[in-house]
Design a protein around this motif. Structure first.
Motif, PDB file in Angstrom:
ATOM      1  N   ALA A  30      30.741  46.961  40.994  1.00  0.00           N
ATOM      2  CA  ALA A  30      31.290  47.800  42.072  1.00  0.00           C
ATOM      3  C   ALA A  30      32.818  47.767  42.115  1.00  0.00           C
ATOM      4  CB  ALA A  30      30.710  47.370  43.421  1.00  0.00           C
ATOM      5  N   GLY A  31      33.444  47.625  40.955  1.00  0.00           N
ATOM      6  CA  GLY A  31      34.905  47.619  40.883  1.00  0.00           C
ATOM      7  C   GLY A  31      35.543  46.252  40.998  1.00  0.00           C
ATOM      8  N   PHE A  32      34.750  45.209  41.299  1.00  0.00           N
ATOM      9  CA  PHE A  32      35.256  43.841  41.389  1.00  0.00           C
ATOM     10  C   PHE A  32      34.993  43.132  40.061  1.00  0.00           C
ATOM     11  CE2 PHE A  32      33.601  44.750  45.772  1.00  0.00           C
ATOM     12  CZ  PHE A  32      34.835  44.940  46.368  1.00  0.00           C
ATOM     13  N   THR A  33      35.991  42.422  39.544  1.00  0.00           N
ATOM     14  CA  THR A  33      35.851  41.743  38.259  1.00  0.00           C
ATOM     15  C   THR A  33      35.956  40.241  38.433  1.00  0.00           C
ATOM     16  OG1 THR A  33      36.762  43.640  37.057  1.00  0.00           O
ATOM     17  CG2 THR A  33      36.775  41.514  35.921  1.00  0.00           C
ATOM     18  N   LEU A  34      34.924  39.528  38.012  1.00  0.00           N
ATOM     19  CA  LEU A  34      34.903  38.071  38.096  1.00  0.00           C
ATOM     20  C   LEU A  34      36.038  37.475  37.282  1.00  0.00           C
ATOM     21  CD1 LEU A  34      31.053  37.591  37.669  1.00  0.00           C
ATOM     22  CD2 LEU A  34      32.357  37.297  39.790  1.00  0.00           C
ATOM     23  N   GLY A  35      36.672  36.445  37.832  1.00  0.00           N
ATOM     24  CA  GLY A  35      37.791  35.791  37.154  1.00  0.00           C
ATOM     25  C   GLY A  35      39.146  36.359  37.510  1.00  0.00           C
ATOM     26  N   GLU A  36      39.171  37.540  38.117  1.00  0.00           N
ATOM     27  CA  GLU A  36      40.435  38.145  38.520  1.00  0.00           C
ATOM     28  C   GLU A  36      40.930  37.523  39.832  1.00  0.00           C
ATOM     29  OE1 GLU A  36      42.376  40.870  37.120  1.00  0.00           O
ATOM     30  OE2 GLU A  36      41.257  40.079  35.411  1.00  0.00           O
ATOM     31  N   LEU A  77      33.200  38.229  48.924  1.00  0.00           N
ATOM     32  CA  LEU A  77      33.818  37.799  47.675  1.00  0.00           C
ATOM     33  C   LEU A  77      34.121  36.314  47.816  1.00  0.00           C
ATOM     34  CD1 LEU A  77      36.399  40.685  47.047  1.00  0.00           C
ATOM     35  CD2 LEU A  77      34.019  40.531  46.249  1.00  0.00           C
ATOM     36  N   ALA A  78      33.608  35.495  46.899  1.00  0.00           N
ATOM     37  CA  ALA A  78      33.861  34.056  46.919  1.00  0.00           C
ATOM     38  C   ALA A  78      34.823  33.715  45.790  1.00  0.00           C
ATOM     39  CB  ALA A  78      32.557  33.272  46.771  1.00  0.00           C
ATOM     40  N   PHE A  79      35.794  32.848  46.102  1.00  0.00           N
ATOM     41  CA  PHE A  79      36.813  32.523  45.112  1.00  0.00           C
ATOM     42  C   PHE A  79      37.111  31.025  45.143  1.00  0.00           C
ATOM     43  CE2 PHE A  79      38.554  34.125  49.045  1.00  0.00           C
ATOM     44  CZ  PHE A  79      39.533  33.222  49.411  1.00  0.00           C
ATOM     45  N   GLY A  80      37.620  30.533  44.034  1.00  0.00           N
ATOM     46  CA  GLY A  80      37.892  29.105  43.909  1.00  0.00           C
ATOM     47  C   GLY A  80      39.032  28.648  44.803  1.00  0.00           C
ATOM     48  N   ASN A  81      38.959  27.377  45.243  1.00  0.00           N
ATOM     49  CA  ASN A  81      40.058  26.823  46.031  1.00  0.00           C
ATOM     50  C   ASN A  81      40.470  25.441  45.532  1.00  0.00           C
ATOM     51  OD1 ASN A  81      38.182  24.957  47.104  1.00  0.00           O
ATOM     52  ND2 ASN A  81      37.705  26.314  48.831  1.00  0.00           N
ATOM     53  N   CYS A  82      40.106  25.137  44.266  1.00  0.00           N
ATOM     54  CA  CYS A  82      40.454  23.823  43.720  1.00  0.00           C
ATOM     55  C   CYS A  82      41.159  23.960  42.370  1.00  0.00           C
ATOM     56  CB  CYS A  82      39.202  22.954  43.599  1.00  0.00           C
ATOM     57  SG  CYS A  82      39.552  21.230  43.179  1.00  0.00           S
ATOM     58  N   LYS A  83      40.409  24.197  41.313  1.00  0.00           N
ATOM     59  CA  LYS A  83      41.009  24.243  39.966  1.00  0.00           C
ATOM     60  C   LYS A  83      41.805  25.525  39.733  1.00  0.00           C
ATOM     61  CE  LYS A  83      39.965  23.634  35.049  1.00  0.00           C
ATOM     62  NZ  LYS A  83      40.733  24.747  34.536  1.00  0.00           N
ATOM     63  N   SER A  84      41.140  26.640  39.999  1.00  0.00           N
ATOM     64  CA  SER A  84      41.788  27.940  39.775  1.00  0.00           C
ATOM     65  C   SER A  84      41.799  28.694  41.099  1.00  0.00           C
ATOM     66  CB  SER A  84      41.051  28.736  38.696  1.00  0.00           C
ATOM     67  OG  SER A  84      41.026  28.024  37.477  1.00  0.00           O
ATOM     68  N   GLU A  85      42.664  28.263  41.970  1.00  0.00           N
ATOM     69  CA  GLU A  85      42.683  28.803  43.322  1.00  0.00           C
ATOM     70  C   GLU A  85      42.875  30.310  43.318  1.00  0.00           C
ATOM     71  OE1 GLU A  85      45.005  27.936  47.545  1.00  0.00           O
ATOM     72  OE2 GLU A  85      45.361  26.686  45.787  1.00  0.00           O
ATOM     73  N   GLY A  86      41.979  30.988  44.038  1.00  0.00           N
ATOM     74  CA  GLY A  86      42.113  32.430  44.193  1.00  0.00           C
ATOM     75  C   GLY A  86      41.401  33.273  43.156  1.00  0.00           C
ATOM     76  N   ARG A  87      40.774  32.659  42.166  1.00  0.00           N
ATOM     77  CA  ARG A  87      40.062  33.452  41.155  1.00  0.00           C
ATOM     78  C   ARG A  87      38.660  33.790  41.640  1.00  0.00           C
ATOM     79  NH1 ARG A  87      40.325  30.851  35.333  1.00  0.00           N
ATOM     80  NH2 ARG A  87      39.481  32.864  34.760  1.00  0.00           N
ATOM     81  N   LEU A  88      38.256  35.039  41.457  1.00  0.00           N
ATOM     82  CA  LEU A  88      36.972  35.523  41.955  1.00  0.00           C
ATOM     83  C   LEU A  88      35.820  34.890  41.177  1.00  0.00           C
ATOM     84  CD1 LEU A  88      35.521  37.434  43.908  1.00  0.00           C
ATOM     85  CD2 LEU A  88      35.801  39.256  42.227  1.00  0.00           C
ATOM     86  N   VAL A  89      34.929  34.222  41.905  1.00  0.00           N
ATOM     87  CA  VAL A  89      33.810  33.506  41.292  1.00  0.00           C
ATOM     88  C   VAL A  89      32.477  34.200  41.544  1.00  0.00           C
ATOM     89  CG1 VAL A  89      32.503  31.322  41.340  1.00  0.00           C
ATOM     90  CG2 VAL A  89      34.994  31.283  41.424  1.00  0.00           C
ATOM     91  N   ARG A  90      32.330  34.812  42.732  1.00  0.00           N
ATOM     92  CA  ARG A  90      31.027  35.397  43.078  1.00  0.00           C
ATOM     93  C   ARG A  90      31.216  36.670  43.894  1.00  0.00           C
ATOM     94  NH1 ARG A  90      27.800  31.225  45.965  1.00  0.00           N
ATOM     95  NH2 ARG A  90      27.112  30.616  43.881  1.00  0.00           N
ATOM     96  N   ILE A  91      30.348  37.639  43.632  1.00  0.00           N
ATOM     97  CA  ILE A  91      30.323  38.902  44.373  1.00  0.00           C
ATOM     98  C   ILE A  91      28.951  39.052  45.010  1.00  0.00           C
ATOM     99  CG2 ILE A  91      30.567  41.416  44.206  1.00  0.00           C
ATOM    100  CD1 ILE A  91      31.894  40.744  41.342  1.00  0.00           C
ATOM    101  N   LYS A  92      28.919  39.327  46.298  1.00  0.00           N
ATOM    102  CA  LYS A  92      27.653  39.620  46.976  1.00  0.00           C
ATOM    103  C   LYS A  92      27.766  40.974  47.663  1.00  0.00           C
ATOM    104  CE  LYS A  92      26.437  34.827  48.223  1.00  0.00           C
ATOM    105  NZ  LYS A  92      26.198  33.911  49.384  1.00  0.00           N
ATOM    106  N   LEU A  93      26.748  41.801  47.482  1.00  0.00           N
ATOM    107  CA  LEU A  93      26.703  43.114  48.113  1.00  0.00           C
ATOM    108  C   LEU A  93      25.382  43.294  48.843  1.00  0.00           C
ATOM    109  CD1 LEU A  93      27.983  45.345  45.143  1.00  0.00           C
ATOM    110  CD2 LEU A  93      29.355  44.319  46.969  1.00  0.00           C
ATOM    111  N   LYS A  94      25.430  43.887  50.052  1.00  0.00           N
ATOM    112  CA  LYS A  94      24.225  44.209  50.816  1.00  0.00           C
ATOM    113  C   LYS A  94      24.268  45.692  51.152  1.00  0.00           C
ATOM    114  CE  LYS A  94      24.874  39.789  53.216  1.00  0.00           C
ATOM    115  NZ  LYS A  94      25.063  39.159  54.542  1.00  0.00           N
TER     116      LYS A  94
END
Length: 201
Positions: A30-36, A77-94
């Protein structure tokens, strides 16, 4: 003759390969890219209200704004807050459409693109139907994709999609564990003094 046999065998292998191998490693939904950087998508979600995920404190989660995407009623949108802070890790859509018909249409598209799912994650009574596809890119990268339909009011009723960069998830968890053991995060474990407090009455 050997060339013909070899050619037939090669073509058979190529056409029987999973779609993900032929089309590449999926990472965008849906336009969101993991790792970005999640900042790229701040117009779609409530970044100012992002909070740590209760069961996964090494991730932060920002809720999507209502109707940020056509047909989507919510998600995160879930993103990291330790090793790679701010990188997109998970996308959930309902989705607004909570019917099983939408689920079936998406399932047919997924199966045509990626083959049969790798795992069933729903319940035996089919109150929750959830199928998981797993992908690897040959370089250690792993992504999981879960398509779910639920009529259980406690488990995202309706149709939802969850896509996770499992490699980044593992890295964030390892970073969190190392920080926790070093006293940098969390308070560590405490002991139960008595089971009486945990007996319902």
């Amino acid at each position: 003759m050997r060339r013909i046999v070899f050619l037939i065998m090669t073509l058979t292998v190529l056409f029987s390969m999973p779609a993900q191998a032929a089309e590449g490693f999926p990472s965008t939904l849906a336009g969101f890219t993991l790792g970005e950087p999640v900042e790229h998508y701040k117009s779609y979600c409530r970044m100012e209200r992002a909070v740590s995920v209760s069961d996964a404190p090494f991730l932060s989660e920002a809720q999507l704004k209502p109707d940020a995407l056509p047909g989507v009623r919510g998600g995160s949108l879930a993103f990291g807050n330790c090793k790679s802070e701010g990188r997109l890790v998970r996308i959930k859509l309902k989705f607004h459409d909570r019917g099983q018909g939408l689920f079936n249409k998406l399932y047919d598209r997924y199966e045509a693109a990626f083959g049969k799912p790798d795992k069933y994650e729903g319940d035996a009574f089919r109150n929750v139907i959830a199928w998981q596809w797993s992908f690897e890119d040959g370089k250690g990268g792993r992504v999981s994709l879960v398509l779910m339909w639920s009529r259980d009011r406690e488990i995202r009723p309706g149709v939802s999609i969850k896509m996770t960069q499992e490699t980044l998830l593992d890295e964030e968890y390892a970073c969190y564990k190392a920080s926790e053991q070093g006293g940098g995060m969390g308070r560590g474990m405490t002991k139960i003094h008595s089971l009486d407090a945990y007996m319902p009455h």
